[in-house]
Design a protein around this motif. Sequence first.
Motif, PDB file in Angstrom:
ATOM      1  N   ASP A  66       0.831  -1.206   0.000  1.00  0.00           N
ATOM      2  CA  ASP A  66       0.000   0.000   0.000  1.00  0.00           C
ATOM      3  C   ASP A  66       0.864   1.255   0.000  1.00  0.00           C
ATOM      4  N   ARG A  67       1.889   1.225  -0.817  1.00  0.00           N
ATOM      5  CA  ARG A  67       2.818   2.349  -0.792  1.00  0.00           C
ATOM      6  C   ARG A  67       2.860   3.134  -2.088  1.00  0.00           C
ATOM      7  N   VAL A  68       3.112   4.418  -1.907  1.00  0.00           N
ATOM      8  CA  VAL A  68       3.452   5.248  -3.048  1.00  0.00           C
ATOM      9  C   VAL A  68       4.919   5.603  -2.886  1.00  0.00           C
ATOM     10  N   ARG A  69       5.688   5.369  -3.935  1.00  0.00           N
ATOM     11  CA  ARG A  69       7.126   5.573  -3.835  1.00  0.00           C
ATOM     12  C   ARG A  69       7.567   6.741  -4.711  1.00  0.00           C
ATOM     13  N   THR A  70       8.277   7.681  -4.102  1.00  0.00           N
ATOM     14  CA  THR A  70       8.913   8.755  -4.860  1.00  0.00           C
ATOM     15  C   THR A  70      10.388   8.410  -4.975  1.00  0.00           C
ATOM     16  N   VAL A  71      10.861   8.199  -6.197  1.00  0.00           N
ATOM     17  CA  VAL A  71      12.262   7.826  -6.389  1.00  0.00           C
ATOM     18  C   VAL A  71      13.026   9.049  -6.873  1.00  0.00           C
ATOM     19  N   LEU A  72      14.073   9.403  -6.146  1.00  0.00           N
ATOM     20  CA  LEU A  72      14.913  10.539  -6.516  1.00  0.00           C
ATOM     21  C   LEU A  72      16.206  10.003  -7.116  1.00  0.00           C
ATOM     22  N   SER A  73      16.525  10.410  -8.342  1.00  0.00           N
ATOM     23  CA  SER A  73      17.798  10.019  -8.956  1.00  0.00           C
ATOM     24  C   SER A  73      18.876  10.979  -8.476  1.00  0.00           C
ATOM     25  N   LEU A  74      20.006  10.417  -8.068  1.00  0.00           N
ATOM     26  CA  LEU A  74      21.061  11.233  -7.462  1.00  0.00           C
ATOM     27  C   LEU A  74      22.282  11.320  -8.375  1.00  0.00           C
ATOM     28  N   SER A  75      22.839  12.521  -8.482  1.00  0.00           N
ATOM     29  CA  SER A  75      24.094  12.656  -9.221  1.00  0.00           C
ATOM     30  C   SER A  75      25.275  12.491  -8.271  1.00  0.00           C
ATOM     31  N   ALA A  76      25.008  12.515  -6.971  1.00  0.00           N
ATOM     32  CA  ALA A  76      26.044  12.325  -5.953  1.00  0.00           C
ATOM     33  C   ALA A  76      25.371  11.674  -4.748  1.00  0.00           C
ATOM     34  N   PRO A  77      26.146  10.950  -3.922  1.00  0.00           N
ATOM     35  CA  PRO A  77      25.543  10.291  -2.759  1.00  0.00           C
ATOM     36  C   PRO A  77      24.823  11.297  -1.853  1.00  0.00           C
ATOM     37  N   ALA A  78      23.681  10.899  -1.323  1.00  0.00           N
ATOM     38  CA  ALA A  78      22.919  11.799  -0.455  1.00  0.00           C
ATOM     39  C   ALA A  78      22.199  10.974   0.594  1.00  0.00           C
ATOM     40  N   GLN A  79      21.748  11.660   1.624  1.00  0.00           N
ATOM     41  CA  GLN A  79      21.019  10.972   2.689  1.00  0.00           C
ATOM     42  C   GLN A  79      19.943  11.887   3.256  1.00  0.00           C
ATOM     43  N   VAL A  80      18.990  11.285   3.950  1.00  0.00           N
ATOM     44  CA  VAL A  80      17.933  12.065   4.573  1.00  0.00           C
ATOM     45  C   VAL A  80      18.480  12.694   5.844  1.00  0.00           C
ATOM     46  N   GLN A  81      18.378  14.012   5.931  1.00  0.00           N
ATOM     47  CA  GLN A  81      18.825  14.680   7.154  1.00  0.00           C
ATOM     48  C   GLN A  81      17.716  14.629   8.200  1.00  0.00           C
ATOM     49  N   GLN A  82      16.510  14.985   7.785  1.00  0.00           N
ATOM     50  CA  GLN A  82      15.373  14.908   8.693  1.00  0.00           C
ATOM     51  C   GLN A  82      14.088  14.858   7.888  1.00  0.00           C
ATOM     52  N   ALA A  83      13.047  14.369   8.529  1.00  0.00           N
ATOM     53  CA  ALA A  83      11.746  14.304   7.880  1.00  0.00           C
ATOM     54  C   ALA A  83      10.671  14.415   8.933  1.00  0.00           C
ATOM     55  N   TYR A  84       9.599  15.103   8.591  1.00  0.00           N
ATOM     56  CA  TYR A  84       8.501  15.202   9.546  1.00  0.00           C
ATOM     57  C   TYR A  84       7.211  15.486   8.800  1.00  0.00           C
ATOM     58  N   VAL A  85       6.094  15.146   9.447  1.00  0.00           N
ATOM     59  CA  VAL A  85       4.784  15.384   8.845  1.00  0.00           C
ATOM     60  C   VAL A  85       4.178  16.618   9.505  1.00  0.00           C
ATOM     61  N   LEU A  86       3.742  17.547   8.685  1.00  0.00           N
ATOM     62  CA  LEU A  86       3.042  18.727   9.199  1.00  0.00           C
ATOM     63  C   LEU A  86       1.548  18.476   9.110  1.00  0.00           C
ATOM     64  N   GLU A  87       0.840  18.790  10.149  1.00  0.00           N
ATOM     65  CA  GLU A  87      -0.622  18.640  10.155  1.00  0.00           C
ATOM     66  C   GLU A  87      -1.236  19.616   9.155  1.00  0.00           C
ATOM     67  N   PRO A  88      -2.477  19.305   8.680  1.00  0.00           N
ATOM     68  CA  PRO A  88      -3.162  20.272   7.831  1.00  0.00           C
ATOM     69  C   PRO A  88      -3.234  21.601   8.571  1.00  0.00           C
ATOM     70  N   TYR A  89      -3.032  22.690   7.864  1.00  0.00           N
ATOM     71  CA  TYR A  89      -2.990  23.980   8.542  1.00  0.00           C
ATOM     72  C   TYR A  89      -3.487  25.059   7.596  1.00  0.00           C
ATOM     73  N   ASP A  90      -4.484  25.795   8.031  1.00  0.00           N
ATOM     74  CA  ASP A  90      -4.904  26.975   7.299  1.00  0.00           C
ATOM     75  C   ASP A  90      -5.237  26.657   5.834  1.00  0.00           C
ATOM     76  N   GLY A  91      -5.996  25.580   5.618  1.00  0.00           N
ATOM     77  CA  GLY A  91      -6.411  25.232   4.257  1.00  0.00           C
ATOM     78  C   GLY A  91      -5.393  24.421   3.478  1.00  0.00           C
ATOM     79  N   GLN A  92      -4.156  24.266   4.042  1.00  0.00           N
ATOM     80  CA  GLN A  92      -3.161  23.442   3.363  1.00  0.00           C
ATOM     81  C   GLN A  92      -3.319  21.993   3.806  1.00  0.00           C
ATOM     82  N   PRO A  93      -3.054  21.045   2.910  1.00  0.00           N
ATOM     83  CA  PRO A  93      -3.156  19.645   3.303  1.00  0.00           C
ATOM     84  C   PRO A  93      -2.017  19.264   4.246  1.00  0.00           C
ATOM     85  N   ALA A  94      -2.138  18.070   4.846  1.00  0.00           N
ATOM     86  CA  ALA A  94      -1.005  17.533   5.612  1.00  0.00           C
ATOM     87  C   ALA A  94       0.167  17.370   4.645  1.00  0.00           C
TER      88      ALA A  94
END
Length: 367
Positions: A66-94
Motif C-alpha cells: 500500500d505504498r506510493v514511492r517517490t524515487v529521486l535520482s542522485l548525481s552524488a551520494p545523499a542521505q535524509v537529514q530529517q523528515a517530519y509530517v506537518l498537520e493540515p494547517y490553514d487550508g493546506q493539506p497535511a
Amino acid sequence: MTITPERARLVIDLAAKTEFAFVSLDEPNRLAVDVRAGTFTVQETEGEPAGEGFVTRFAIEQAAGDRVRTVLSLSAPAQVQQAYVLEPYDGQPARLVVDIIPATPEEFAANVARDKQISAATSESTPAGGSELPIATRPLVVIDPGHGGIDSGAEAPGGFREKDIVLAFSLKLQELLVQSGRFDVALTRQDDSYLRLEERVALARANKADLFVSIHADSFQQPEIRGASIYTRDERATDILDKVLADNENTSDVIAGFVMPQVMAPEVVDILVDLMRREMRAQSFAAAQAIVHSLEPSVQLRRFPVRQADFFVLQAPDVPSVLVELGYMSNPADVTNLTQSSWRDRTAEAIARGISTYFDSLDEEAQ
Ligand code: ZN
C-alpha cells in the motif's frame, strides 16, 4: 521540490497523516521515499526538480503493498537529514517534508547495505515476498528558540541578544540530534522571525511532538545568580524570583503587540486533559532530570537546577515540555560562556545526550 547544492527539500502533500520510510538504492544511486496510503490512485509522474544539485530527476510510482514511492535520482551520494509530517494547517493539506543532504560515498554505501538487509529480512517473514520494508517512525523533538524578530529577549553589554544566542544554540542542538539518527527534529523558528507563544505550543501539539524543548538565556533579578537550569511547568510554583522570570517570559506576546495569552480556564479543562497533564508533567520532569544529569559533569548549573515555574510556553497538555535556561544574561560570567561557540557546542552535546537518555528510559518502560 526545491534544491540547492547543499540541500534538497521534498514536500509531499498527503490526504491524511500517514507513515513513511526511506530506502537507499544503488546502481544507479537513488533515494526512495515511501508513503503508506490506504486507497489511492497514483498517476505515474516524473520530471525534473527545480534548482540545481544532486537530485537530477524524480518519479512517483505505485510500490509494493500500500505504498506510493517517490524515487529521486542522485548525481552524488545523499542521505535524509530529517523528515517530519506537518498537520493540515490553514487550508493546506497535511505534508511530508523531507530534507536531503549530501553524504559521503561510504555513508551512502552503508545505508544501501542496511536497507538491503532489512528488505531481505522482511521478505523472508512475508510469504508474498516483495520489497515491503518496516516503516520506521522516530520520536519528534521540537526545539523552540525563544523570542525572535521584534522581541530580542534579554540583552547584555556588547550588543548580545538572547534571541541570537538561543537560535545559534538551537541550530547546533538540532544538528546533533539529527546526526544521532534517532530523532526527527523541527524548530519553531529557523531564523530571526517572531512567533507568538501560543503558536509555538500549537506547532508542537499539531505535530504530536514527543518532546518540546524551549531554549532561553534570560535575565534574572539577582545578577549573582548564574548557571544552567531546566524548568517544567507548575502554575502553583512558589519561588517568587522564578515567578518573576516566568512572568517576564510570558509577556513576549505583549512586547510584540499581541494580547497576553490566556491559560485555559480550569472549568474547561476536563478530567481527561487533567490526567494527560499529570502524565505529561511526570514525563517533563523525567526529561528535565535526564538533561540536568547529562549537563552536570561539564556545565555550570544553578543551585537546584530542576525548577518549576508557570511558563506559558510549557502548557501543552499532551506534549512533555521543558524550558532550558542556558544561563543568565544578567551575569557577566554566563554571558562570556553564552557568547562562545565552544561553550555552546559542549552544552548542546550534553543536552542532546540527556534527551537520548530520557528516550532510553521511555523505551525501557515500554518493555
Ligand atoms: Zn527568554
